[in-house]
Design a protein around this motif. Structure first.
Motif, PDB file in Angstrom:
ATOM      1  N   HIS A  40      -5.584   7.827  -7.043  1.00 40.62           N
ATOM      2  CA  HIS A  40      -4.159   7.654  -7.329  1.00 40.62           C
ATOM      3  C   HIS A  40      -3.674   8.835  -8.162  1.00 40.62           C
ATOM      4  N   ARG A  88      -0.314  -0.220  -6.451  1.00 39.98           N
ATOM      5  CA  ARG A  88      -0.643   0.586  -5.286  1.00 39.98           C
ATOM      6  C   ARG A  88       0.448   1.629  -5.069  1.00 39.98           C
ATOM      7  N   TRP A 124       0.820  -1.214   0.000  1.00 38.52           N
ATOM      8  CA  TRP A 124       0.000   0.000   0.000  1.00 38.52           C
ATOM      9  C   TRP A 124       0.854   1.266   0.000  1.00 38.52           C
ATOM     10  N   GLU A 151      -4.460   2.074  -7.522  1.00 34.64           N
ATOM     11  CA  GLU A 151      -5.238   2.057  -6.290  1.00 34.64           C
ATOM     12  C   GLU A 151      -4.491   2.751  -5.160  1.00 34.64           C
ATOM     13  N   TYR A 152      -5.203   3.570  -4.395  1.00 37.13           N
ATOM     14  CA  TYR A 152      -4.716   4.186  -3.166  1.00 37.13           C
ATOM     15  C   TYR A 152      -3.940   5.469  -3.484  1.00 37.13           C
ATOM     16  N   ASN A 153      -3.802   6.319  -2.452  1.00 37.15           N
ATOM     17  CA  ASN A 153      -3.232   7.653  -2.663  1.00 37.15           C
ATOM     18  C   ASN A 153      -1.730   7.733  -2.386  1.00 37.15           C
TER      19      ASN A 153
END
Length: 216
Positions: free
Chosen positions: A150, A109, A89, A128-130
């Motif tokens: 993202h 990610r 992540w 996916e995800y910041n």
């Protein structure tokens, strides 16, 4: 990490190779090539690279000749008969491809990925995800590119369905299985949307409705 034709070089050497081609903030901050030596070396392929399996961009896969590797630099083209997969992540080793990249799916990610040449994905690019970044500086062609909170920089030309979960109306893009409306007409994506979409993609199940807008 077994990459045919690769050699391990110090990070400062990789930084010198990339300096004429990428902005310094990308090199130093995103790829972390200005960080101390304990962050690891860089695996570099001076020409083209081909893999008949998935390429995993997670820290647990990044040892070469017993040395920790902070990233991969492909100075030519990259062809993968499989997927690029990054499950961490918060980060992961970087991938930079200076030439053309061909792959099936990309599931990413936190790892930084930079395609300086054209990106061609026969399947889906799911970001996916910041944490992390995807830069496709010379354009992208794919079935679709899904941005779930993202940072994505897409150069021209673009030939893909491009869907941003935090921005776009899912009713214009997705099949109804993946969103719902409340009594007030507000539209929401189902929980854990990226995981659900990935599972459907891998199962070969269509996720986009017929006529979903495509950027060309």
């Amino acid at each position: 990490m077994d990459l045919p034709g690769a050699r391990v070089i110090p990070a400062e050497n990789a930084r010198a190779l990339l300096a004429p081609h990428l902005p310094h903030d990308v090199i130093d901050q995103e790829l972390m090539l200005a960080e101390p030596a304990e962050y690891g070396d860089v695996l570099v392929v001076d020409g083209d690279a081909a893999l008949s399996r998935d390429l995993h961009l997670d820290w647990e896969h990044m040892l070469a000749d017993g040395r920790r590797v902070r990233g991969i630099l492909i100075r030519g083209d990259l062809s993968i008969d499989g997927d690029i997969v990054n499950t961490n992540w918060d980060g992961g080793p970087f991938l930079v491809v200076m030439g053309r990249a061909r792959v099936r799916h990309i599931f990413k990610r936190g790892a930084p990925i930079v395609f300086a040449g054209p990106l061609e994905a026969s399947g889906v690019v799911l970001c996916e995800y910041n944490h992390g970044v995807l830069r496709a500086l010379a354009g992208v062609r794919a079935q679709s590119l899904i941005n779930d909170d993202h940072l994505c920089e897409l150069g021209a030309p673009i030939d893909a369905i491009v869907f941003a979960t935090r921005v776009d109306d899912p009713r214009a893009f997705l099949k109804q299985d993946f969103y719902y409306e409340d009594d007030d007409g507000e539209v929401y994506l189902i929980d854990d949307i990226a995981t659900v979409l990935k599972a459907n993609i891998l199962a070969g199940t269509a996720i986009f409705k017929a006529g979903a807008p495509r950027r060309r």
